[in-house]
Design a protein around this motif. Structure first.
Motif, mmCIF file in Angstrom:
data_model
loop_
_atom_site.group_PDB
_atom_site.id
_atom_site.type_symbol
_atom_site.label_atom_id
_atom_site.label_comp_id
_atom_site.label_asym_id
_atom_site.label_seq_id
_atom_site.Cartn_x
_atom_site.Cartn_y
_atom_site.Cartn_z
ATOM 1 N N ASP A 12 14.070 -26.659 -21.875
ATOM 2 C CA ASP A 12 15.067 -26.414 -22.927
ATOM 3 C C ASP A 12 16.049 -25.318 -22.526
ATOM 4 O O ASP A 12 17.217 -25.376 -22.913
ATOM 5 C CB ASP A 12 14.462 -26.054 -24.291
ATOM 6 N N CYS A 13 15.597 -24.296 -21.791
ATOM 7 C CA CYS A 13 16.535 -23.281 -21.312
ATOM 8 C C CYS A 13 17.503 -23.917 -20.305
ATOM 9 O O CYS A 13 17.273 -25.013 -19.817
ATOM 10 C CB CYS A 13 15.788 -22.124 -20.665
ATOM 11 N N ILE A 14 18.563 -23.210 -20.015
ATOM 12 C CA ILE A 14 19.647 -23.767 -19.213
ATOM 13 C C ILE A 14 19.535 -23.342 -17.751
ATOM 14 O O ILE A 14 19.542 -22.150 -17.447
ATOM 15 C CB ILE A 14 21.025 -23.326 -19.763
ATOM 16 N N PRO A 15 19.446 -24.316 -16.814
ATOM 17 C CA PRO A 15 19.522 -23.974 -15.391
ATOM 18 C C PRO A 15 20.986 -23.961 -14.949
ATOM 19 O O PRO A 15 21.742 -24.888 -15.243
ATOM 20 C CB PRO A 15 18.752 -25.114 -14.719
ATOM 21 N N VAL A 16 21.379 -22.916 -14.284
ATOM 22 C CA VAL A 16 22.744 -22.804 -13.749
ATOM 23 C C VAL A 16 22.630 -22.672 -12.232
ATOM 24 O O VAL A 16 21.956 -21.773 -11.729
ATOM 25 C CB VAL A 16 23.495 -21.598 -14.335
ATOM 26 N N LEU A 17 23.275 -23.588 -11.512
ATOM 27 C CA LEU A 17 23.215 -23.608 -10.053
ATOM 28 C C LEU A 17 24.596 -23.293 -9.484
ATOM 29 O O LEU A 17 25.592 -23.883 -9.921
ATOM 30 C CB LEU A 17 22.744 -24.979 -9.571
ATOM 31 N N LEU A 18 24.650 -22.376 -8.539
ATOM 32 C CA LEU A 18 25.921 -21.942 -7.959
ATOM 33 C C LEU A 18 25.930 -22.168 -6.453
ATOM 34 O O LEU A 18 24.906 -22.008 -5.789
ATOM 35 C CB LEU A 18 26.147 -20.449 -8.230
ATOM 36 N N TYR A 19 27.100 -22.522 -5.929
ATOM 37 C CA TYR A 19 27.257 -22.709 -4.484
ATOM 38 C C TYR A 19 28.580 -22.131 -4.033
ATOM 39 O O TYR A 19 29.628 -22.396 -4.628
ATOM 40 C CB TYR A 19 27.188 -24.194 -4.123
ATOM 41 N N ASP A 20 28.510 -21.323 -2.989
ATOM 42 C CA ASP A 20 29.699 -20.757 -2.357
ATOM 43 C C ASP A 20 29.905 -21.484 -1.026
ATOM 44 O O ASP A 20 29.201 -21.209 -0.054
ATOM 45 C CB ASP A 20 29.489 -19.260 -2.120
ATOM 46 N N PRO A 21 30.863 -22.421 -0.956
ATOM 47 C CA PRO A 21 31.069 -23.182 0.277
ATOM 48 C C PRO A 21 31.707 -22.363 1.388
ATOM 49 O O PRO A 21 31.659 -22.763 2.548
ATOM 50 C CB PRO A 21 32.002 -24.319 -0.177
ATOM 51 N N VAL A 22 32.287 -21.228 1.050
ATOM 52 C CA VAL A 22 32.933 -20.387 2.060
ATOM 53 C C VAL A 22 31.885 -19.605 2.845
ATOM 54 O O VAL A 22 31.903 -19.566 4.078
ATOM 55 C CB VAL A 22 33.947 -19.432 1.410
ATOM 56 N N HIS A 23 30.954 -18.985 2.133
ATOM 57 C CA HIS A 23 29.932 -18.168 2.787
ATOM 58 C C HIS A 23 28.580 -18.883 2.839
ATOM 59 O O HIS A 23 27.594 -18.306 3.286
ATOM 60 C CB HIS A 23 29.776 -16.837 2.051
ATOM 61 N N GLU A 24 28.539 -20.139 2.366
ATOM 62 C CA GLU A 24 27.333 -20.961 2.376
ATOM 63 C C GLU A 24 26.159 -20.243 1.720
ATOM 64 O O GLU A 24 25.053 -20.162 2.250
ATOM 65 C CB GLU A 24 26.977 -21.397 3.799
ATOM 66 N N ALA A 25 26.424 -19.735 0.500
ATOM 67 C CA ALA A 25 25.399 -19.056 -0.290
ATOM 68 C C ALA A 25 25.129 -19.861 -1.552
ATOM 69 O O ALA A 25 26.045 -20.476 -2.113
ATOM 70 C CB ALA A 25 25.856 -17.640 -0.659
ATOM 71 N N ILE A 26 23.876 -19.885 -1.990
ATOM 72 C CA ILE A 26 23.510 -20.619 -3.190
ATOM 73 C C ILE A 26 22.685 -19.730 -4.109
ATOM 74 O O ILE A 26 22.063 -18.758 -3.669
ATOM 75 C CB ILE A 26 22.712 -21.906 -2.868
ATOM 76 N N ALA A 27 22.702 -20.073 -5.407
ATOM 77 C CA ALA A 27 21.907 -19.325 -6.384
ATOM 78 C C ALA A 27 21.423 -20.279 -7.464
ATOM 79 O O ALA A 27 22.099 -21.250 -7.805
ATOM 80 C CB ALA A 27 22.737 -18.202 -7.018
ATOM 81 N N ALA A 28 20.238 -20.006 -7.993
ATOM 82 C CA ALA A 28 19.670 -20.778 -9.095
ATOM 83 C C ALA A 28 19.288 -19.799 -10.198
ATOM 84 O O ALA A 28 18.576 -18.824 -9.956
ATOM 85 C CB ALA A 28 18.459 -21.579 -8.625
ATOM 86 N N ILE A 29 19.766 -20.049 -11.402
ATOM 87 C CA ILE A 29 19.650 -19.088 -12.501
ATOM 88 C C ILE A 29 18.944 -19.732 -13.690
ATOM 89 O O ILE A 29 19.276 -20.846 -14.098
ATOM 90 C CB ILE A 29 21.049 -18.615 -12.955
ATOM 91 N N HIS A 30 17.985 -19.015 -14.265
ATOM 92 C CA HIS A 30 17.327 -19.436 -15.502
ATOM 93 C C HIS A 30 18.012 -18.703 -16.653
ATOM 94 O O HIS A 30 17.900 -17.479 -16.782
ATOM 95 C CB HIS A 30 15.838 -19.088 -15.437
ATOM 96 N N SER A 31 18.732 -19.452 -17.488
ATOM 97 C CA SER A 31 19.508 -18.827 -18.554
ATOM 98 C C SER A 31 19.047 -19.337 -19.913
ATOM 99 O O SER A 31 19.607 -20.269 -20.483
ATOM 100 C CB SER A 31 21.012 -19.105 -18.358
ATOM 101 N N GLY A 32 17.985 -18.714 -20.442
ATOM 102 C CA GLY A 32 17.579 -18.981 -21.817
ATOM 103 C C GLY A 32 18.567 -18.321 -22.763
ATOM 104 O O GLY A 32 19.557 -17.733 -22.324
ATOM 105 N N TRP A 33 18.300 -18.365 -24.058
ATOM 106 C CA TRP A 33 19.306 -17.793 -24.956
ATOM 107 C C TRP A 33 19.431 -16.285 -24.760
ATOM 108 O O TRP A 33 20.534 -15.727 -24.835
ATOM 109 C CB TRP A 33 19.035 -18.170 -26.405
ATOM 110 N N LYS A 34 18.309 -15.609 -24.466
ATOM 111 C CA LYS A 34 18.386 -14.166 -24.244
ATOM 112 C C LYS A 34 19.116 -13.854 -22.944
ATOM 113 O O LYS A 34 19.923 -12.922 -22.884
ATOM 114 C CB LYS A 34 16.984 -13.571 -24.231
#
Length: 212
Positions: A12-34
């Motif tokens: 139910d919480c929101i997963p947010v996935l980020l990708y930087d194609p310039v520096h080839e960096a990635i991130a995965a974020i757990h974003s519940g309401w808090k």
């Protein structure tokens, strides 16, 4: 690292996935309401900038499946937390009248998807670089939902992986775990800070494509 997936477990919480194609960096974020109120995604973008030199204007973002507005019924105190944090409450919250006990009808509802989109836009990610899923974890029986299934700790994993064959160099997917998995991070610390969580790629489970 090519071929290495990172992800977060949600129900139910929101997963947010980020990708930087310039520096080839990635991130995965757990974003519940808090975590959303604390703008954990904005903090992650700042950390990517500090560690890798990432620029928000270059980032590609996926807001994965989570509970949608029509099922995310909350108390007025939650709405006030968003208001105090500076969110455009008129755009992300809605009063649906008297609450109907035992259902998700009535009361206050908050759109966590749009709240997280707003955070990403405010952080400087272009609107064209943000993809948001319209799959609701409460409605979709393919995915776990804490509100529907109870707090039994089943989770799906939202993951991002660098892969040479992908158009933008990464692949995003959601995988439903067949049973609870234990991570090696102190859960009390996670609850206190709502930091991004990174897990090993599960070896079993059901993959659900974001566009299914």
């Amino acid at each position: 690292v090519k071929g290495c997936a990172i992800g977060v477990r949600t129900a139910d919480c929101i997963p947010v996935l980020l990708y930087d194609p310039v520096h080839e960096a990635i991130a995965a974020i757990h974003s519940g309401w808090k975590g959303t109120v604390l703008q954990i995604s904005r903090k992650t973008i700042a950390e990517m900038s500090r560690r890798f030199g990432s620029s928000a204007s270059d980032l590609l973002a996926v807001i994965g499946p989570g509970i949608q507005k029509h099922n995310f019924q909350v108390g007025e105190e939650v709405v006030e937390r968003f208001r105090e944090a500076g969110f455009p409450v008129d755009d992300i919250a809605h009063w649906e009248g008297e609450r109907v006990e035992g259902t998700m009808r009535g009361g206050w509802h908050i759109d966590l998807i749009e709240a997280n989109r707003w955070i990403l836009l405010q952080a400087g990610i272009p609107a064209a670089n943000i993809q948001a899923s319209d799959i609701c974890t409460y409605d979709d029986q393919r995915l776990w939902s804490a509100r529907r299934d109870g707090t039994v700790q089943q989770r799906q994993v939202g993951r991002r992986q660098r892969h040479d064959r992908d158009v933008h160099g990464t692949r995003a997917s959601v995988q439903r775990l067949p049973q609870p998995r234990v991570d090696l991070v102190d859960r009390k610390e996670l609850r206190r800070t709502d930091k991004p969580r990174v897990f090993r790629q599960p070896t079993q489970g059901r993959r659900v494509a974001l566009d299914e």
